[in-house]
Design a protein around this motif. Structure first.
Motif, PDB file in Angstrom:
ATOM      1  N   TRP A  36       0.855  -1.186   0.000  1.00 35.26           N
ATOM      2  CA  TRP A  36       0.000   0.000   0.000  1.00 35.26           C
ATOM      3  C   TRP A  36       0.890   1.235   0.000  1.00 35.26           C
ATOM      4  CZ3 TRP A  36      -5.394  -0.350  -0.031  1.00 35.26           C
ATOM      5  CH2 TRP A  36      -5.881  -1.661   0.062  1.00 35.26           C
ATOM      6  N   VAL A  43      -1.797  11.383  -6.856  1.00 33.42           N
ATOM      7  CA  VAL A  43      -3.150  11.459  -6.304  1.00 33.42           C
ATOM      8  C   VAL A  43      -3.564  12.909  -6.102  1.00 33.42           C
ATOM      9  CG1 VAL A  43      -4.571  10.894  -4.298  1.00 33.42           C
ATOM     10  CG2 VAL A  43      -2.983   9.198  -5.216  1.00 33.42           C
ATOM     11  N   VAL A  99      -5.726   9.698   2.666  1.00 34.60           N
ATOM     12  CA  VAL A  99      -5.894   8.791   1.533  1.00 34.60           C
ATOM     13  C   VAL A  99      -4.745   7.790   1.518  1.00 34.60           C
ATOM     14  CG1 VAL A  99      -6.032   8.600  -0.975  1.00 34.60           C
ATOM     15  CG2 VAL A  99      -7.105  10.533   0.187  1.00 34.60           C
ATOM     16  N   GLU A 101      -3.613   4.183  -0.835  1.00 38.07           N
ATOM     17  CA  GLU A 101      -3.982   3.505  -2.072  1.00 38.07           C
ATOM     18  C   GLU A 101      -3.176   2.220  -2.237  1.00 38.07           C
ATOM     19  OE1 GLU A 101      -5.155   5.008  -6.545  1.00 38.07           O
ATOM     20  OE2 GLU A 101      -3.553   6.036  -5.475  1.00 38.07           O
ATOM     21  N   ARG A 134     -10.883   2.558  -7.773  1.00 43.70           N
ATOM     22  CA  ARG A 134     -10.597   3.634  -8.728  1.00 43.70           C
ATOM     23  C   ARG A 134     -10.072   3.056 -10.029  1.00 43.70           C
ATOM     24  NH1 ARG A 134      -6.433   6.680 -10.640  1.00 43.70           N
ATOM     25  NH2 ARG A 134      -4.864   5.606  -9.375  1.00 43.70           N
ATOM     26  N   SER A 141     -14.282   6.740  -9.898  1.00 44.86           N
ATOM     27  CA  SER A 141     -14.149   5.904  -8.708  1.00 44.86           C
ATOM     28  C   SER A 141     -15.520   5.684  -8.100  1.00 44.86           C
ATOM     29  CB  SER A 141     -13.215   6.554  -7.679  1.00 44.86           C
ATOM     30  OG  SER A 141     -13.802   7.718  -7.130  1.00 44.86           O
ATOM     31  N   THR A 169      -7.179   0.513  -8.670  1.00 42.64           N
ATOM     32  CA  THR A 169      -6.593   0.503  -7.331  1.00 42.64           C
ATOM     33  C   THR A 169      -7.718   0.568  -6.306  1.00 42.64           C
ATOM     34  OG1 THR A 169      -6.396   2.914  -7.256  1.00 42.64           O
ATOM     35  CG2 THR A 169      -4.472   1.671  -8.043  1.00 42.64           C
ATOM     36  N   VAL A 171      -8.725   2.384  -2.720  1.00 44.11           N
ATOM     37  CA  VAL A 171      -8.391   3.602  -1.983  1.00 44.11           C
ATOM     38  C   VAL A 171      -9.124   3.586  -0.648  1.00 44.11           C
ATOM     39  CG1 VAL A 171      -8.427   6.119  -1.992  1.00 44.11           C
ATOM     40  CG2 VAL A 171      -8.094   4.871  -4.143  1.00 44.11           C
ATOM     41  N   GLU A 173     -10.108   5.861   2.581  1.00 40.19           N
ATOM     42  CA  GLU A 173     -10.248   7.265   2.946  1.00 40.19           C
ATOM     43  C   GLU A 173     -10.653   7.384   4.413  1.00 40.19           C
ATOM     44  OE1 GLU A 173     -11.785   8.861  -1.435  1.00 40.19           O
ATOM     45  OE2 GLU A 173     -13.229   8.583   0.209  1.00 40.19           O
TER      46      GLU A 173
END
Length: 738
Positions: A36, A43, A99, A101, A134, A141, A169, A171, A173
């Motif tokens: 990760w 981004v 964030v 990813e 995404r 996304s 990917t 993500v 949040e």
């Protein structure tokens, strides 16, 4: 397109999410992002608001007091790593969303991928944890999982099954409250641990039907089968596409459905059965969510049943009938069973045979939930989100004279606080609140009564969310009131018997909080939620939302809400405490507006009544003793110490005015009828030369008992007295009570 590898190499045995490994973020000085990655310049360049984004932070529990985050990782090790986001911000600054990813993922294939992880959410400034998928080809996304509820100091497991037809990917949040929210300056965190992307079949029980039936199978004993479909051939009744592909062009899509066309007949039944699940945690049963499409004037019914795999007995836990409109309808229900079980979806053909029923996106998440839609709840379940009405809960009839006010169903747009209900997290969501007239009267109460339920040997659990907020919380200012839960029954004469099972008083926080309490009752009963205004000056809110009742012997949450025999605020009688004194001139009395110590107000709410007292004036200057005895009290389940807490105040000119607490074991449960030599004094107080002059003082005393016991409170004076209020017996040592 080849996959881009970031962080640890593919061959790493512990930290490769792409290969299906778990990322535990390392330990102590060797914390790692695995595959990760935190927020990158790429981004930020894609974001329309780059100033509002930030990175997650690698940390461990040993640093939690320094930089924030949980005290331990999911293994309980303070040295174990995790990723977290401190959600608070400096005054005047907007909080940022964190964030994180994954590295690039290939198309999932029809069976999908299963993302599993553990998460923790705490604090006033923490709002939400979201998972997005995404598309790498553009900026599109889609949120595939989200939660807002605090984890109450624990880690909770999350999992999501998803499909995607292109390189992508994942993500994560971490979302704080909005910058305009006054809570944004308060400490809070959102944390994740043990992240892993696995094959779709590892999300047990979850299914999007893109790759088949997953862990679900057609029953062998019904009339016809559920079928896999991608889009209806009947534009009048069927869904045009599955639920997810209506949100994104890159998710693909399928669902299962029953076809009511020939040769089906009305009342034909199709059953879809899950694999076998083990009995659920009685304290924290899971919640099943799914989407259904029920369109057409001849739609029959859809039911969800839990089947005991040993006895084959079934019980209906969710049911919906008739046309629900040409839309995917979100549904959810708690899953609770004390034996191994299967979940059964049962679809029935209606009359006329014009209407299909479809299912999609079955997920199972941690923690109980209220049934949605509320019309799908069994009639006496008691489940309610209050979004569609009261679900059988009701205020008493005025003629019954059981209360003074009503619980009212309102939206946050109608009230200054809270800013949102619990169910939807939005201002237009509904909840139930104690009516707040302009002219309040101290002690005015409202009841909210459940549908009639049938008691049985299986203990049930009442869970709900509550809000007890007051702008002013200083002890010298207003007192909000109380929120309590009772089991209500009637004796042979029709008299009401109330058994308290949960109770809290006054300010309890700024956000919705989780509550639960066990329901033990034989025969028919109702649940009563009672809310009482404390001070007439209160400007606060007493509210409830998302009530769920499920099978399970759950503990009371929070600990402070536990109600034991002997607990009493004296706002509703004496709670089983009785006078032992034979002389009616020397009694402990409940305060009333016309008879009470001068200038003394109730400790609980600051009202004129709601406490007990004795007041002795003896011309012979002979001290008089007055005894008050408790109901029989059970020891703690693990025989650990208890703590008896109370508030008291002394008054009068007799310096020898005294107060004492005694304890006596009652092995046979019999009442103490008099104070004898076998009773032990465990606490005492003497006024001396300094009466407390209307000031409440806190008292506490440890209780050691392995069998049932009773307490006796004894006052003595010839010219003076004591007031008492807010008796409470806690688990644990008194040193832990604050």
């Amino acid at each position: 397109m080849s996959l881009e590898r970031q962080g640890r190499q593919l061959g790493d045995p512990l930290h490769d999410a792409v290969a299906g490994r778990i990322c535990d973020f390392g330990v102590q000085d060797a914390t790692t992002w695995c595959s990760w990655r935190p927020v990158s310049d790429e981004v930020l360049s894609r974001s329309s608001l780059p100033s509002q984004l930030t990175s997650w932070t690698l940390s461990m529990g040993a640093n939690s007091l320094w930089v924030g985050g949980p005290r331990n990782d999911t293994s309980g090790d303070p040295r174990g790593g995790y990723a977290f986001h401190e959600t608070s911000s400096q005054p005047g600054f907007d909080a940022r969303m964190a964030v994180m990813e994954s590295n690039a993922q290939e198309p999932t294939g029809a069976s999908g991928k299963c993302l599993k992880f553990w998460y923790a959410i705490e604090g006033l400034s923490a709002s939400e944890l979201r998972v997005r998928v995404r598309n790498l080809q553009d900026t599109e996304s889609m949120v595939i999982w989200q939660t807002r509820d605090t984890t109450r100091g624990d880690w909770k497991e999350g999992q999501v099954l998803y499909t995607f037809t292109d390189n992508h990917t994942l993500v994560l949040e971490g979302v704080p409250v909005e910058g305009v929210d006054p809570f944004n300056i308060f400490r809070g965190h959102i944390a994740v641990d043990d992240l892993g992307v696995r094959e779709g079949q590892e999300c047990i029980g979850l299914c999007s039907f893109e790759g088949g039936m997953c862990d679900w199978n057609n029953a062998a004993t019904d009339d016809f089968d559920w079928k896999l479909g991608r889009g209806t051939q009947n534009p009048i009744t069927g869904p045009p596409r599955d639920r997810n592909s209506g949100r994104s062009s890159l998710t693909g899509g399928a669902y299962v459905y029953i076809d009511s066309d020939f040769p089906r007949r009305p009342e034909d039944v199709a059953r879809l059965e899950s694999i076998e699940f083990q009995e659920t945690d009685p304290t924290n049963p899971p919640c099943m969510r799914f989407y259904t499409f029920m369109s057409g004037r001849g739609v029959g019914s859809l039911r969800v049943l839990l089947q005991d795999v040993v006895t084959r007995r079934e019980r209906v836990v969710w049911a919906l009938a008739r046309n629900q409109g040409a839309r995917w309808l979100e549904a959810q229900l708690p899953l609770s069973s004390n034996t191994p079980f299967k979940i059964v979806f049962e679809g029935t053909v209606g009359t006329p045979r014009v209407g299909d029923i479809a299912l999609d996106d079955i997920t199972i998440v941690s923690g109980p939930c209220a049934t949605l839609p509320t019309s799908a709840s069994p009639p006496t379940s008691g489940d309610c989100t209050f979004e569609e009405g009261l679900c059988g809960w009701a205020n008493p009839n005025v003629r019954q004279r059981l209360d003074d006010l009503d619980f009212i169903r309102i939206q946050s747009t109608e009230n200054s606080f809270p800013s949102a209900d619990h169910t939807t997290g939005k201002p237009n969501g509904h909840y139930m609140a104690l009516e707040s007239p302009e002219q309040k009267v101290e002690g005015d109460r409202a009841w909210l009564i459940s549908p009639v339920m049938t008691g049985r040997r299986q203990v049930k659990c009442l869970s709900f969310w509550y809000l007890m907020f007051e702008p002013l919380t200083d002890e010298l200012e207003t007192k909000l009131g109380s929120l309590s839960a009772f089991i209500k029954r009637e004796d042979a004469s029709g008299a009401i018997i109330l058994t308290p099972i949960w109770s809290l008083h006054n300010f309890q926080g700024l956000t919705w909080s989780f509550a639960q309490a066990p329901l033990r009752a034989d025969g028919d009963f109702e649940v009563v939620l009672e809310s009482v205004w404390g001070s007439a000056k209160s400007k606060g809110t007493l509210a409830v939302d998302d009530i769920t009742i499920f099978d399970g012997n759950c503990p009371t949450v929070p600990d402070a809400a536990v109600v034991r025999a002997g607990d009493c605020t004296f706002t509703r009688g004496s709670c089983g405490w009785q006078n032992l004194t034979s002389d009616s001139n020397f009694y402990w009395n409940n305060a009333s507006p016309s008879r009470r110590p001068v200038s003394m107000t109730d400790h609980t709410y600051g009202a004129q009544v709601g406490y007990i007292y004795f007041d002795v004036f003896n011309l012979n200057s002979r001290s008089q003793k007055l005894q008050l005895i408790s109901p029989a009290i059970d020891p703690s389940a693990d025989r650990e110490p208890l703590c008896f807490t109370f508030w008291f105040s002394g008054f009068g000119s007799d310096g020898n005015t005294s107060l004492a607490v005694y304890q006596k074991q009652t092995d046979d449960g019999a009442r103490i009828n008099s104070i004898g030599s076998d009773i032990v004094q465990i606490w005492s107080h003497n006024i001396g030369l300094d009466a407390l002059s209307g000031r409440w003082q806190f008292g506490q005393v440890p209780l050691l008992a392995s069998t049932r016991f009773q307490l006796v409170v004894e006052g003595a004076s010839f010219n003076g007295g004591y007031t008492l209020d807010d008796f409470k017996i806690y688990n644990g040592l008194c040193a832990n009570i604050r």
